[in-house]
Design a protein around this motif. Structure first.
Motif, PDB file in Angstrom:
ATOM      1  N   TYR A  28      -7.421   3.595   3.392  1.00  0.00           N
ATOM      2  CA  TYR A  28      -6.217   3.897   2.623  1.00  0.00           C
ATOM      3  C   TYR A  28      -5.889   5.366   2.834  1.00  0.00           C
ATOM      4  CZ  TYR A  28      -7.078  -0.462   0.055  1.00  0.00           C
ATOM      5  OH  TYR A  28      -7.265  -1.769  -0.303  1.00  0.00           O
ATOM      6  N   GLN A  30      -3.324   8.660   2.059  1.00  0.00           N
ATOM      7  CA  GLN A  30      -2.353   9.267   1.152  1.00  0.00           C
ATOM      8  C   GLN A  30      -1.950  10.583   1.787  1.00  0.00           C
ATOM      9  OE1 GLN A  30      -1.403   7.722  -1.771  1.00  0.00           O
ATOM     10  NE2 GLN A  30       0.120   9.297  -2.075  1.00  0.00           N
ATOM     11  N   HIS A  59      -4.598  -8.173   0.941  1.00  0.00           N
ATOM     12  CA  HIS A  59      -3.588  -8.354  -0.103  1.00  0.00           C
ATOM     13  C   HIS A  59      -3.509  -7.106  -0.985  1.00  0.00           C
ATOM     14  CE1 HIS A  59      -2.038 -10.088  -3.964  1.00  0.00           C
ATOM     15  NE2 HIS A  59      -1.196 -10.633  -3.109  1.00  0.00           N
ATOM     16  N   VAL A  62      -1.878  -4.225   0.998  1.00  0.00           N
ATOM     17  CA  VAL A  62      -0.414  -4.340   1.111  1.00  0.00           C
ATOM     18  C   VAL A  62       0.244  -3.858  -0.177  1.00  0.00           C
ATOM     19  CG1 VAL A  62       1.488  -5.989   1.255  1.00  0.00           C
ATOM     20  CG2 VAL A  62      -0.410  -6.135   2.871  1.00  0.00           C
ATOM     21  N   HIS A  63      -0.279  -4.269  -1.314  1.00  0.00           N
ATOM     22  CA  HIS A  63       0.280  -3.821  -2.596  1.00  0.00           C
ATOM     23  C   HIS A  63       0.108  -2.311  -2.763  1.00  0.00           C
ATOM     24  CE1 HIS A  63       1.628  -7.518  -4.466  1.00  0.00           C
ATOM     25  NE2 HIS A  63       0.585  -8.113  -3.873  1.00  0.00           N
ATOM     26  N   TRP A  64      -1.054  -1.790  -2.372  1.00  0.00           N
ATOM     27  CA  TRP A  64      -1.306  -0.352  -2.459  1.00  0.00           C
ATOM     28  C   TRP A  64      -0.293   0.402  -1.596  1.00  0.00           C
ATOM     29  CZ3 TRP A  64      -2.653   3.638   0.809  1.00  0.00           C
ATOM     30  CH2 TRP A  64      -3.189   4.780   0.204  1.00  0.00           C
ATOM     31  N   ASN A  65      -0.030  -0.122  -0.402  1.00  0.00           N
ATOM     32  CA  ASN A  65       0.917   0.508   0.516  1.00  0.00           C
ATOM     33  C   ASN A  65       2.329   0.545  -0.069  1.00  0.00           C
ATOM     34  OD1 ASN A  65       1.438   1.694   3.135  1.00  0.00           O
ATOM     35  ND2 ASN A  65       2.524  -0.199   3.626  1.00  0.00           N
ATOM     36  N   ARG A  66       2.677  -0.449  -0.850  1.00  0.00           N
ATOM     37  CA  ARG A  66       3.991  -0.514  -1.491  1.00  0.00           C
ATOM     38  C   ARG A  66       4.070   0.324  -2.764  1.00  0.00           C
ATOM     39  NH1 ARG A  66       4.779  -7.032  -1.488  1.00  0.00           N
ATOM     40  NH2 ARG A  66       5.131  -7.292   0.745  1.00  0.00           N
ATOM     41  N   GLY A  67       2.951   0.917  -3.150  1.00  0.00           N
ATOM     42  CA  GLY A  67       2.927   1.686  -4.386  1.00  0.00           C
ATOM     43  C   GLY A  67       2.674   0.839  -5.610  1.00  0.00           C
ATOM     44  N   GLU A  68       2.303  -0.398  -5.403  1.00  0.00           N
ATOM     45  CA  GLU A  68       2.007  -1.333  -6.481  1.00  0.00           C
ATOM     46  C   GLU A  68       0.496  -1.389  -6.661  1.00  0.00           C
ATOM     47  OE1 GLU A  68       3.611  -4.923  -4.897  1.00  0.00           O
ATOM     48  OE2 GLU A  68       5.643  -4.143  -4.878  1.00  0.00           O
TER      49      GLU A  68
END
Length: 76
Positions: A28, A30, A59, A62-68
C-alpha cells in the motif's frame, strides 16, 4: 524486480543461503511511500483457502485505493 532463477527461486544477487517462499506481497502506497505491506503465503499448489485469502486482500486493497478504508485500516 530482477529476474530470478526459476529452478531455485533465487533472485539475481541474492545470497545462496537465503530462503524464498512462494506468495504475494501487496504493498500500500501513500504519496509514493510504503504505508503498509501484506504478505500472503502461497504453497507450491495454492489451495482454495489461499485463493480466498488473496481475493479478500485484493478486495481490501481496491477499497483502500479508492479511499474507502475498512475499519481495521483506519487510524485511531
Amino acid at each position: 524486480m530482477s529476474a530470478g532463477d526459476p529452478r531455485t527461486g533465487h533472485q539475481r544477487g541474492e545470497p545462496e543461503d537465503q530462503l524464498s517462499y512462494a506468495g504475494v506481497l501487496l504493498t500500500y502506497l501513500q504519496d509514493d511511500v510504503v504505508d503498509r505491506a501484506v504478505w500472503l503465503p502461497m504453497g507450491e499448489t495454492p489451495t482454495l483457502a489461499d485463493d480466498e485469502a488473496l481475493i479478500s486482500a485484493l478486495h481490501t486493497a481496491v477499497h483502500w485505493n479508492r479511499g474507502e478504508l475498512p475499519e481495521h485500516l483506519r487510524a485511531t
